[in-house]
Design an enzyme around this catalytic site. Structure first.
Site, short mmCIF file in Angstrom:
data_model
loop_
_atom_site.label_atom_id
_atom_site.label_comp_id
_atom_site.label_asym_id
_atom_site.label_seq_id
_atom_site.Cartn_x
_atom_site.Cartn_y
_atom_site.Cartn_z
N HIS A 168 32.99 70.46 21.42
CA HIS A 168 33.06 71.72 22.26
C HIS A 168 34.46 71.83 23.06
O HIS A 168 34.95 72.76 23.18
CB HIS A 168 31.83 71.28 22.91
CG HIS A 168 31.35 72.32 24.10
ND1 HIS A 168 30.35 73.16 23.90
CD2 HIS A 168 32.15 72.56 25.40
CE1 HIS A 168 30.29 74.10 25.09
NE2 HIS A 168 31.27 73.69 25.88
N GLU A 169 34.75 70.44 23.73
CA GLU A 169 35.81 70.60 24.71
C GLU A 169 37.26 70.73 23.91
O GLU A 169 37.94 71.49 24.54
CB GLU A 169 35.84 69.24 25.55
CG GLU A 169 34.68 69.11 26.39
CD GLU A 169 34.32 70.35 27.16
OE1 GLU A 169 35.20 71.19 27.64
OE2 GLU A 169 32.99 70.38 27.62
N HIS B 110 37.31 74.44 23.41
CA HIS B 110 37.96 75.10 24.75
C HIS B 110 39.59 75.02 24.67
O HIS B 110 40.24 76.00 24.78
CB HIS B 110 37.37 74.59 26.05
CG HIS B 110 36.07 74.71 26.19
ND1 HIS B 110 35.53 76.18 26.23
CD2 HIS B 110 35.04 74.27 26.89
CE1 HIS B 110 34.28 76.18 26.67
NE2 HIS B 110 33.76 74.96 26.91
#
Lengths: 321, 185
Positions: free
Chosen positions: A212-213, A216
């Site tokens: 997820h990170e 980003h």
């Protein structure tokens, strides 16, 4: 489900065929009545030339983003990206001592999940640091800055991952590609050490926080960014979502005018790790575009670059203000 | 002049990007209510309020001076909280219904440009932070937002005196620390 099955499931390709919602990105295209206070604040800051607050991307940046994506598509650019990775394990004595095996599983997962976006990660080194002050850093506080200034390496061309136990029970956070110009020293992702595969932090211990990170870090927003209003997460094939998904509410819908179910299984939602299994086609395209715009140096890493300097120049020229 | 002095005094150490201090709510709680024997000395409160008003009198700040102003406010808040008596009872306080934090700030009209700018920046930075963080629960997200709101509440308390018996609800909607499982850190 065993680990092998899980990774195989996670390798699930970019889903497609949902709906199209992106495209409006100019301030004047958004009806005043539907603009939020936040939009108006953002416009005010832009029109006054005050970019000090660094909000999530300005309307100019939204234009830039869509232009970049279209430019990449029109040029047919889909390039392999090789991302060298430094991992910094922050420990407080023996606490936070992540095993090498868990790190390797995390790297395998990243490489599997980002394959449809043609992103490949290459672990350069794992450094361990015993530092009680950095072990519990909070988001954007002084300790995070000091840690990153001391440990971060080659932020223009590599991904720095910091494994620790953040303050306020956060699972992790990342810098966006467009942060790199103003604050290169802060670049990288911070990930809760007990979220790696094989750790104890259920239901978030299958390695999806790092996925997820890193999403980003490569320019993706949460699928619920912007709620039910345009431009949402600036990706056309993820349905609008009023708020984050919690648990694994398959089939959930949350916006009145959105008939497609929420992207509950998308890596950029907040669902449990076991629920996550996909990026969409346009998320993959956006990653390519964002890297082309803000992290173009990554195309040069690893000796497999096939995008010519002229092509990159062309992409940049297309969305110059 | 005030701004220039601040730059000289704090510029080298300005490091705060997040306008985040959940203990700003404790300042209001301790100053307005007798909670678990924890009190703030009146002269320390006055010093804090003078310091905050000086910051508010600065010209509308630019990017770097926002960080400087936030840094300065946070230091002032830490100094004030450091003077509180009965700190050993902090754990009891956190577990009680008296300990509250702000989960949603009121949208009060503000006449002072500096404060308006600071609030706008704080709100934008919170939105920016929320767009890049993964939370494990709604509760964790609410607690994180409360950190920003409480920083502002502590700042507004510095600007305008409150009457005894007034509470955090003057600044916004609250929830108890117990409910949000706020811990000592």
């Amino acid at each position: 489900m065993n680990r092998r099955d899980f990774v195989a499931l996670s390798a699930g390709v970019c889903a497609c065929g949902l709906i199209h919602k992106c495209g409006i990105a100019n301030a004047q295209d958004i009806p005043a009545a539907s603009r939020s206070d936040e939009d108006q604040d953002r416009e005010e800051i832009i029109s006054n030339g005050r970019r000090c607050a660094t909000p999530p991307p300005s309307l100019y940046e939204l234009r830039e983003t869509e232009s970049a994506r279209q430019a990449f598509r029109s040029l047919g650019l889909q390039q392999d990206l090789n991302v060298p990775v430094h991992i910094h394990v922050i420990q407080k004595g023996e606490e936070g001592k992540v095993a090498d095996d868990q790190i390797n599983q995390q790297m395998t997962l990243l490489n599997t999940v980002f394959l449809p976006a043609l992103v490949h990660f290459n672990l350069l080194d794992v450094k361990r640091h015993d530092n009680a002050d950095w072990y519990h850093v909070g988001h954007s506080g002084a300790a995070e800055r000091k840690m990153k200034e001391a440990l971060g390496k080659d932020t223009l061309t590599t991904l720095n991952i910091y494994l620790l136990k953040p303050r306020n029970r956060l699972l992790g956070w990342a810098t966006f590609p467009w942060d790199l110009g103003a604050r290169p020293e802060m670049d990288g992702v911070v990930v809760l050490n007990s979220s790696l595969p094989g750790t104890e932090g259920r239901p978030f211990n299958l390695g999806m926080t790092a996925v997820h990170e890193v999403g980003h870090w490569l320019g993706l927003y949460h699928t619920f960014q912007g709620g039910c209003a345009e431009p949402g997460d600036e990706v056309s094939d993820t349905p609008y979502e009023a708020s984050e998904s919690v648990g694994c509410p398959v089939g959930r819908t949350s916006c009145p005018n959105e008939t497609n179910p929420s992207a509950v299984s998308n890596y950029m939602n907040y669902s449990d790790d076991s629920c996550m299994s996909e990026f969409t086609d346009d998320q993959c395209a956006r990653i390519q575009a964002m890297v082309g715009v803000y992290r173009a140096e990554l195309f040069d890493v690893g000796g497999t670059r096939s995008l010519s300097g002229n092509d990159l120049e062309e992409v940049r020229r297309l969305f110059k203000p | 002049m005030g701004a220039a002095v601040l730059v000289i005094s704090f510029g080298a150490n300005a490091s705060v990007w997040a306008f985040d201090n959940i203990r700003g709510c404790d300042i209001v709680n301790f100053a307005t209510t007798m909670v678990h024997g924890i009190t703030l000395p009146l002269d320390a409160v006055k010093t804090y309020q003078e310091r905050v008003r000086n910051i508010a009198r600065m010209p509308v700040p630019g990017d770097q001076s926002f960080a400087i102003a936030a840094d300065e406010i946070m230091r002032a808040q830490e100094v004030l909280l450091g003077t509180a008596s009965g700190q050993t009872r902090l754990t009891d306080y956190l577990r009680s219904d008296v300990c509250e934090v702000i989960v949603e700030l009121n949208n009060d009209p503000l006449d002072d440009e500096s404060t308006k700018a600071l609030l706008t920046t704080s709100r934008l930075r919170l939105q920016d932070a929320l767009s890049r963080i993964r939370f494990g629960s709604e509760q964790d997200k609410t607690l994180f937002k409360a950190g920003y709101n409480c920083f502002i509440a502590g700042y507004l308390f510095g600007l305008k005196p409150m009457r005894q018996g007034e509470s955090l609800t003057k600044f916004g909607q609250t929830r108890t620390c117990k409910e949000l499982q706020r811990s000592v850190d």
